[in-house]
Design a protein around this motif. Structure first.
Motif, PDB file in Angstrom:
ATOM      1  N   HIS A  41      84.978 -26.886  32.534  1.00  0.00           N
ATOM      2  CA  HIS A  41      84.302 -25.974  33.400  1.00  0.00           C
ATOM      3  C   HIS A  41      85.226 -25.762  34.758  1.00  0.00           C
ATOM      4  N   THR A  48      78.920 -31.635  28.907  1.00  0.00           N
ATOM      5  CA  THR A  48      79.442 -31.623  30.334  1.00  0.00           C
ATOM      6  C   THR A  48      78.724 -30.682  31.251  1.00  0.00           C
ATOM      7  N   ALA A  49      78.415 -29.459  30.700  1.00  0.00           N
ATOM      8  CA  ALA A  49      77.342 -28.795  31.675  1.00  0.00           C
ATOM      9  C   ALA A  49      75.987 -29.461  31.830  1.00  0.00           C
ATOM     10  N   GLN A  67      85.181 -24.361  37.172  1.00  0.00           N
ATOM     11  CA  GLN A  67      84.508 -24.156  38.614  1.00  0.00           C
ATOM     12  C   GLN A  67      84.207 -25.504  39.288  1.00  0.00           C
ATOM     13  N   ALA A  80      81.429 -28.847  25.542  1.00  0.00           N
ATOM     14  CA  ALA A  80      81.430 -27.883  26.808  1.00  0.00           C
ATOM     15  C   ALA A  80      79.716 -28.198  27.197  1.00  0.00           C
TER      16      ALA A  80
END
Length: 428
Positions: free
Chosen positions: A108, A73-74, A110, A70
């Motif tokens: 994520h 990827t962010a 969004q 995570a």
């Protein structure tokens, strides 16, 4: 003592790959978070390697590994879209950004909205570009999988079937774009038009005087990355999933391109059915072909021929493809066929062991070819023995095609991981 089974071995190899992937993703995130300049190991900022690998790592279910995925990827999403911005799948293209966003959105959610917006705009931009293509004087950007509309078609094939949504289309947020089926057919038609002649004259390249690609001028590339094989997988995808199965012109082009590729084949000095980089040639040079990889040679071309034959279907062409890959598997030798000064050449998806593994795994799963299963097992072992070299590659390159992200993604997928990224290679 219980004897280890193939399943036990794959579980062990998968655990090794997850361990290495977590380490490399963690280091990549740390480097990119503190560096003032872009990390060279990331390749183009939009390359989908980091989010593809991160999604595969998150599947393992370990909370610490998922947290690492995570974070990676962010970090990737903060710079996505800053590449050259052409519509293609690789080398900083927007289709690659789209693939990366789809996989990053698994961690994520969004980012789904960002991906939807890009998908609708990418379709319009690609169609505008194909309208300007001059048949018989093309460059890679006019048709291929790496830079051109074949790769964009494959990227858009992973969209939801109902529509390619764009929150900013006229009509207000959420207004529907075209269905995936309609979009694939629209993208396939200009590619089919380039295959209108039996000799595929519309795909003759225009690289007169080019310092690196002059050898291709006036000829037709055969490979997966830049040639007919990759285009063939895009047409097959349109036949499988497009509106009206792509339409009659796409189906006819699929048959012509497949027939042309079969006619370019020959048996090399190692008794492997092979393809040189471009055709047609009066007579292939003698000797063995070292480049047997995803990008050029029997692995990628065999898959493309099988995929086309399976989509139509064409039993005789399917047998041709199976026989070609079975011959490759029988004559494949890691020390001869995996070469190059850089570990990315020997281990990566484009030139190396990971790409051959991905093709063997696809043919084993979809065609049920025993020889592909044997070669798949060999290459999994080969890559596991090369773990130190893969980690060293990851310190330098974390891209999908030529970096450690693609190599580890191939291992994780072959040992049971998610397959949604494989259209990036023309596979499934």
């Amino acid at each position: 003592m219980r004897q280890a089974t193939g399943s036990d071995r794959e579980t062990r190899l998968r655990a090794h790959a997850v361990e290495d992937a977590v380490e490399l993703l963690d280091r990549w995130t740390e480097r990119t978070g503190t560096a003032r300049a872009p990390d060279p190991a990331a390749g183009h900022p939009s390359d989908p390697g980091i989010p593809v690998l991160a999604r595969l790592v998150a599947e393992c279910g370990d909370p610490a590994a998922t947290a690492t995925a995570a974070r990676a990827t962010a970090r990737w999403a903060r710079s996505a879209g800053r590449g050259p911005g052409h519509p293609g799948l690789y080398d900083g293209g927007l289709a690659g950004t789209l693939v990366g966003l789809r996989h990053a959105a698994a961690l994520h959610p969004q980012l789904h909205r960002v991906a939807d917006r890009l998908a609708g705009r990418l379709l319009d931009r690609t169609l505008a570009g194909t309208a300007r293509t001059v048949p018989g004087a093309v460059t890679f950007r006019d048709y291929d999988l790496i830079l051109g509309p074949a790769g964009t078609l494959l990227a858009l094939s992973t969209a939801a079937p109902d529509r390619l949504g764009d929150p900013d289309r006229p009509g207000g947020p959420g207004a529907p774009g075209p269905s995936r089926a309609r979009a694939l057919t629209r993208l396939a038609r200009p590619l089919a038009a380039l295959c209108a002649a039996p000799d595929l004259g519309g795909l003759r390249a225009h690289y007169l005087g080019h310092p690196h690609l002059g050898w291709l001028h006036g000829r037709v590339n055969t490979g997966m990355g830049h040639g007919v094989a990759g285009l063939l997988t895009a047409l097959a995808t349109a036949v499988r999933h497009g509106e009206d199965r792509g339409g009659p012109e796409v189906a006819a082009a699929l048959g012509r391109a497949s027939g042309w590729l079969r006619r370019q084949s020959f048996t090399d000095a190692r008794s492997i059915r092979s393809w040189d980089g471009a055709g047609p040639a009066a007579a292939p040079p003698e000797g063995a072909r070292r480049r047997q990889a995803w990008c050029y040679g029997a692995p990628g071309v065999s898959w493309a021929l099988w995929e086309a034959a399976d989509a139509q279907p064409d039993a005789a062409a399917r047998e041709f493809a199976i026989d070609a890959f079975a011959g490759l598997a029988a004559g494949y030798h890691e020390e001869f066929h995996l070469f190059g000064d850089h570990p990315g050449d020997r281990l990566g998806l484009c030139h190396g062991a990971a790409g051959v593994l991905a093709v063997a795994d696809a043919l084993f799963r979809h065609a049920g070819l025993p020889a592909a299963g044997v070669l798949r097992a060999r290459l999994l072992g080969h890559l596991d023995r090369g773990r130190a070299e893969i980690r060293a590659l990851g310190a330098e390159r974390m891209a999908l095609l030529g970096g450690a992200a693609g190599t580890l993604s191939a291992v994780l997928t072959a040992t049971g991981g998610d397959r949604a990224w494989l259209p990036c290679l023309g596979l499934r």
